[in-house]
Motif scaffolding. Structure first.
Motif, PDB file in Angstrom:
ATOM      1  N   VAL A 124       0.844  -1.200   0.000  1.00  0.00           N
ATOM      2  CA  VAL A 124       0.000   0.000   0.000  1.00  0.00           C
ATOM      3  C   VAL A 124       0.878   1.247   0.000  1.00  0.00           C
ATOM      4  N   LEU A 125       1.989   1.190   0.711  1.00  0.00           N
ATOM      5  CA  LEU A 125       2.880   2.348   0.784  1.00  0.00           C
ATOM      6  C   LEU A 125       3.465   2.706  -0.570  1.00  0.00           C
ATOM      7  N   PHE A 126       3.633   1.729  -1.432  1.00  0.00           N
ATOM      8  CA  PHE A 126       4.203   1.986  -2.749  1.00  0.00           C
ATOM      9  C   PHE A 126       3.136   2.174  -3.816  1.00  0.00           C
ATOM     10  N   LEU A 127       2.068   1.394  -3.738  1.00  0.00           N
ATOM     11  CA  LEU A 127       1.043   1.454  -4.766  1.00  0.00           C
ATOM     12  C   LEU A 127       0.171   2.703  -4.668  1.00  0.00           C
ATOM     13  N   LEU A 128      -0.152   3.126  -3.474  1.00  0.00           N
ATOM     14  CA  LEU A 128      -1.062   4.260  -3.323  1.00  0.00           C
ATOM     15  C   LEU A 128      -0.531   5.538  -3.971  1.00  0.00           C
ATOM     16  N   PRO A 129       0.667   6.012  -3.628  1.00  0.00           N
ATOM     17  CA  PRO A 129       1.101   7.280  -4.240  1.00  0.00           C
ATOM     18  C   PRO A 129       1.598   7.168  -5.673  1.00  0.00           C
ATOM     19  N   PHE A 130       2.068   5.985  -6.076  1.00  0.00           N
ATOM     20  CA  PHE A 130       2.695   5.874  -7.391  1.00  0.00           C
ATOM     21  C   PHE A 130       1.839   5.188  -8.448  1.00  0.00           C
ATOM     22  N   VAL A 131       0.777   4.489  -8.045  1.00  0.00           N
ATOM     23  CA  VAL A 131      -0.051   3.785  -9.024  1.00  0.00           C
ATOM     24  C   VAL A 131      -1.531   4.117  -8.857  1.00  0.00           C
ATOM     25  N   ILE A 132      -2.069   3.965  -7.663  1.00  0.00           N
ATOM     26  CA  ILE A 132      -3.513   4.086  -7.458  1.00  0.00           C
ATOM     27  C   ILE A 132      -4.002   5.516  -7.671  1.00  0.00           C
ATOM     28  N   LEU A 133      -3.393   6.479  -7.009  1.00  0.00           N
ATOM     29  CA  LEU A 133      -3.840   7.872  -7.170  1.00  0.00           C
ATOM     30  C   LEU A 133      -3.641   8.400  -8.592  1.00  0.00           C
ATOM     31  N   PRO A 134      -2.490   8.163  -9.233  1.00  0.00           N
ATOM     32  CA  PRO A 134      -2.369   8.596 -10.635  1.00  0.00           C
ATOM     33  C   PRO A 134      -3.342   7.882 -11.562  1.00  0.00           C
ATOM     34  N   PHE A 135      -3.661   6.623 -11.260  1.00  0.00           N
ATOM     35  CA  PHE A 135      -4.618   5.887 -12.078  1.00  0.00           C
ATOM     36  C   PHE A 135      -6.015   6.504 -11.965  1.00  0.00           C
ATOM     37  N   PHE A 136      -6.450   6.812 -10.731  1.00  0.00           N
ATOM     38  CA  PHE A 136      -7.734   7.484 -10.554  1.00  0.00           C
ATOM     39  C   PHE A 136      -7.754   8.839 -11.256  1.00  0.00           C
ATOM     40  N   PHE A 137      -6.656   9.572 -11.152  1.00  0.00           N
ATOM     41  CA  PHE A 137      -6.563  10.877 -11.793  1.00  0.00           C
ATOM     42  C   PHE A 137      -6.696  10.744 -13.307  1.00  0.00           C
ATOM     43  N   ALA A 138      -6.007   9.768 -13.889  1.00  0.00           N
ATOM     44  CA  ALA A 138      -6.064   9.569 -15.340  1.00  0.00           C
ATOM     45  C   ALA A 138      -7.470   9.164 -15.777  1.00  0.00           C
ATOM     46  N   CYS A 139      -8.117   8.283 -15.021  1.00  0.00           N
ATOM     47  CA  CYS A 139      -9.483   7.872 -15.370  1.00  0.00           C
ATOM     48  C   CYS A 139     -10.443   9.057 -15.270  1.00  0.00           C
ATOM     49  N   TYR A 140     -10.288   9.869 -14.238  1.00  0.00           N
ATOM     50  CA  TYR A 140     -11.153  11.036 -14.086  1.00  0.00           C
ATOM     51  C   TYR A 140     -10.944  12.025 -15.229  1.00  0.00           C
ATOM     52  N   MET A 141      -9.695  12.269 -15.583  1.00  0.00           N
ATOM     53  CA  MET A 141      -9.415  13.208 -16.670  1.00  0.00           C
ATOM     54  C   MET A 141      -9.914  12.684 -18.011  1.00  0.00           C
ATOM     55  N   LEU A 142      -9.816  11.374 -18.233  1.00  0.00           N
ATOM     56  CA  LEU A 142     -10.359  10.799 -19.463  1.00  0.00           C
ATOM     57  C   LEU A 142     -11.870  10.959 -19.514  1.00  0.00           C
ATOM     58  N   HIS A 143     -12.526  10.734 -18.374  1.00  0.00           N
ATOM     59  CA  HIS A 143     -13.984  10.895 -18.340  1.00  0.00           C
ATOM     60  C   HIS A 143     -14.368  12.354 -18.537  1.00  0.00           C
ATOM     61  N   LEU A 144     -13.606  13.251 -17.954  1.00  0.00           N
ATOM     62  CA  LEU A 144     -13.864  14.682 -18.148  1.00  0.00           C
ATOM     63  C   LEU A 144     -13.632  15.067 -19.602  1.00  0.00           C
ATOM     64  N   GLY A 145     -12.637  14.483 -20.223  1.00  0.00           N
ATOM     65  CA  GLY A 145     -12.358  14.762 -21.628  1.00  0.00           C
ATOM     66  C   GLY A 145     -13.469  14.302 -22.549  1.00  0.00           C
ATOM     67  N   LEU A 146     -14.210  13.270 -22.156  1.00  0.00           N
ATOM     68  CA  LEU A 146     -15.350  12.823 -22.954  1.00  0.00           C
ATOM     69  C   LEU A 146     -16.402  13.920 -23.074  1.00  0.00           C
ATOM     70  N   SER A 147     -16.540  14.718 -22.040  1.00  0.00           N
ATOM     71  CA  SER A 147     -17.508  15.819 -22.071  1.00  0.00           C
ATOM     72  C   SER A 147     -17.125  16.880 -23.094  1.00  0.00           C
ATOM     73  N   TYR A 148     -15.838  16.960 -23.395  1.00  0.00           N
ATOM     74  CA  TYR A 148     -15.356  17.944 -24.367  1.00  0.00           C
ATOM     75  C   TYR A 148     -15.141  17.341 -25.749  1.00  0.00           C
ATOM     76  N   GLY A 149     -15.588  16.103 -25.923  1.00  0.00           N
ATOM     77  CA  GLY A 149     -15.512  15.485 -27.241  1.00  0.00           C
ATOM     78  C   GLY A 149     -14.236  14.736 -27.534  1.00  0.00           C
ATOM     79  N   ASN A 150     -13.379  14.542 -26.550  1.00  0.00           N
ATOM     80  CA  ASN A 150     -12.146  13.780 -26.767  1.00  0.00           C
ATOM     81  C   ASN A 150     -12.454  12.285 -26.774  1.00  0.00           C
ATOM     82  N   GLU A 151     -11.555  11.501 -27.337  1.00  0.00           N
ATOM     83  CA  GLU A 151     -11.717  10.057 -27.400  1.00  0.00           C
ATOM     84  C   GLU A 151     -10.829   9.375 -26.371  1.00  0.00           C
ATOM     85  N   LEU A 152     -11.210   8.158 -26.013  1.00  0.00           N
ATOM     86  CA  LEU A 152     -10.386   7.352 -25.127  1.00  0.00           C
ATOM     87  C   LEU A 152      -9.259   6.718 -25.922  1.00  0.00           C
ATOM     88  N   THR A 153      -8.035   6.972 -25.510  1.00  0.00           N
ATOM     89  CA  THR A 153      -6.878   6.355 -26.147  1.00  0.00           C
ATOM     90  C   THR A 153      -5.877   5.962 -25.070  1.00  0.00           C
TER      91      THR A 153
END
Length: 89
Positions: free
Chosen positions: A44-73
């Motif tokens: 958890v000490l390694f995965l949380l700051p380096f994998v889990i939080l950036p992964f959530f951030f990337a998924c959120y930004m991709l979903h937000l980008g869908l609202s602006y007409g961007n595609e998932l890539t």
């Protein structure tokens, strides 16, 4: 409030399948990472700051980008994943 709901519903209706695909992908990866953290709690000490939080951030930004007409890539996901580690974020 009704106007906000109708606007959010129209945004969702423009890409419902892509939203569900992104949500299922995010859920599957998060459940896999959770299993890893349960097996070895020190991970958890390694995965949380380096994998889990950036992964959530990337998924959120991709979903937000869908609202602006961007595609998932994959490139967009990688860009947002790495963007998490830049200074403003």
């Amino acid at each position: 409030m009704k106007k906000l709901f109708s606007k959010s519903l129209s945004i969702y209706k423009s890409h419902p399948l892509v939203s569900w695909i992104l949500a299922i992908f995010c859920g599957l990866v998060m459940s896999g990472l959770t299993v890893l953290c349960v097996v070895d709690t020190i991970m958890v000490l390694f995965l949380l700051p380096f994998v889990i939080l950036p992964f959530f951030f990337a998924c959120y930004m991709l979903h937000l980008g869908l609202s602006y007409g961007n595609e998932l890539t994959i490139g967009g996901f990688t860009r947002f994943f790495l963007l998490y580690f830049k200074k403003p974020f």
